[in-house]
Scaffold this motif. Structure first.
Motif, PDB file in Angstrom:
ATOM      1  N   GLU A 103       0.812  -1.218   0.000  1.00 47.64           N
ATOM      2  CA  GLU A 103       0.000   0.000   0.000  1.00 47.64           C
ATOM      3  C   GLU A 103       0.845   1.267   0.000  1.00 47.64           C
ATOM      4  O   GLU A 103       0.342   2.355  -0.274  1.00 47.64           O
ATOM      5  N   TYR A 149      -7.204  -2.037   0.262  1.00 46.48           N
ATOM      6  CA  TYR A 149      -7.650  -3.028  -0.707  1.00 46.48           C
ATOM      7  C   TYR A 149      -8.899  -3.762  -0.232  1.00 46.48           C
ATOM      8  O   TYR A 149      -9.156  -3.874   0.962  1.00 46.48           O
ATOM      9  N   LEU A 154      -7.679  -6.812  -4.811  1.00 46.85           N
ATOM     10  CA  LEU A 154      -6.359  -7.418  -4.687  1.00 46.85           C
ATOM     11  C   LEU A 154      -6.202  -8.580  -5.660  1.00 46.85           C
ATOM     12  O   LEU A 154      -5.168  -8.719  -6.338  1.00 46.85           O
TER      13      LEU A 154
END
Length: 235
Positions: A103, A149, A154
């Motif tokens: 991230e 996510y 993902l």
């Protein structure tokens, strides 16, 4: 990431959250058809995940740009450490792990393409990431996150990059509701990481039990995701 936030990560290793995430990672590792012999811990920080990854006959390498953290990681027992991505990807690994790192990368898809070239045949990516975009808060801003996510986003990201997901589960489900309430109030929630000992043990017991249950039932929601994907052989 702010230096204070980075240092916080080094101080979290004994907290219920860090130990709970480690338990979730152990479950994900147990899902692999064979134990990896070489692992790259990408974004190793202070080396807190070394004990989780180093079980059995395995060489664990670490990528970590921060010199202070890298020095600490060396003392944990890593077979080698790297200060830049090119060096880290100069060899191949059976598994590349990113624990709450993806991230932080602006071009996550580009990274996955590069990482795939450093995976040995049959190699896997094992990652954890923060979950659910609606939980975006000051915590994400202070930690320099680009995104949170969902399970679906993902899996799509990895499939588009030439991977096949093999293990997908949310984690930290039962404590999701108080955590979500705190985040939606605009708080970081960091005060909930250092708790009185009895409460610390209760919280850890909850997330550890959830992690054990992931072997049989994937959790439908939570504050984070644990994920494994195999690189497609044709890629």
């Amino acid at each position: 990431m702010k230096r204070t936030a980075f240092t916080l990560l080094g101080n979290m290793e004994k907290t219920w959250w860090y130990r709970g995430r480690s338990a979730a990672v152990r479950t994900a590792l147990s899902s692999l058809p064979r134990a990896p012999k070489t692992i790259l811990d990408f974004g190793a920080g202070f080396g807190g995940m070394y004990d989780v990854l180093s079980k059995g006959e395995v060489d664990v390498y670490g990528f970590e740009p921060d010199e202070e953290a890298r020095t600490a990681a060396v003392h944990r027992g890593y077979a080698g450490t790297y200060a830049n991505e090119t060096e880290a990807f100069s060899r191949t690994y059976d598994a590349i792990c990113l624990f709450d790192v993806l991230e932080h990368l602006e071009d996550d898809a580009g990274f996955l393409e590069r990482a795939k070239k450093a995976l040995a045949p049959g190699g896997v990516m094992l990652i954890t990431v923060p979950a659910l975009p609606f939980l975006w808060s000051v915590h994400d801003v202070e930690h320099h996150h680009f995104r949170r996510y969902t399970s679906g986003s993902l899996q799509k990201l990895f499939r588009n990059a030439g991977y096949q997901p093999t293990f997908v589960s949310y984690w930290n489900m039962l404590l999701f509701f108080p955590a979500a309430f705190i985040r939606l109030l605009g708080k970081t929630g960091e005060s909930g990481l250092t708790l009185p000992f009895p409460l610390e043990q209760i919280f850890y017991g909850i997330v550890r039990s959830e992690a054990a249950g992931m072997k049989y039932i994937r959790l439908p929601f939570g504050t984070g995701l644990v994920f494994v994907a195999k690189a497609n052989s044709a890629s």
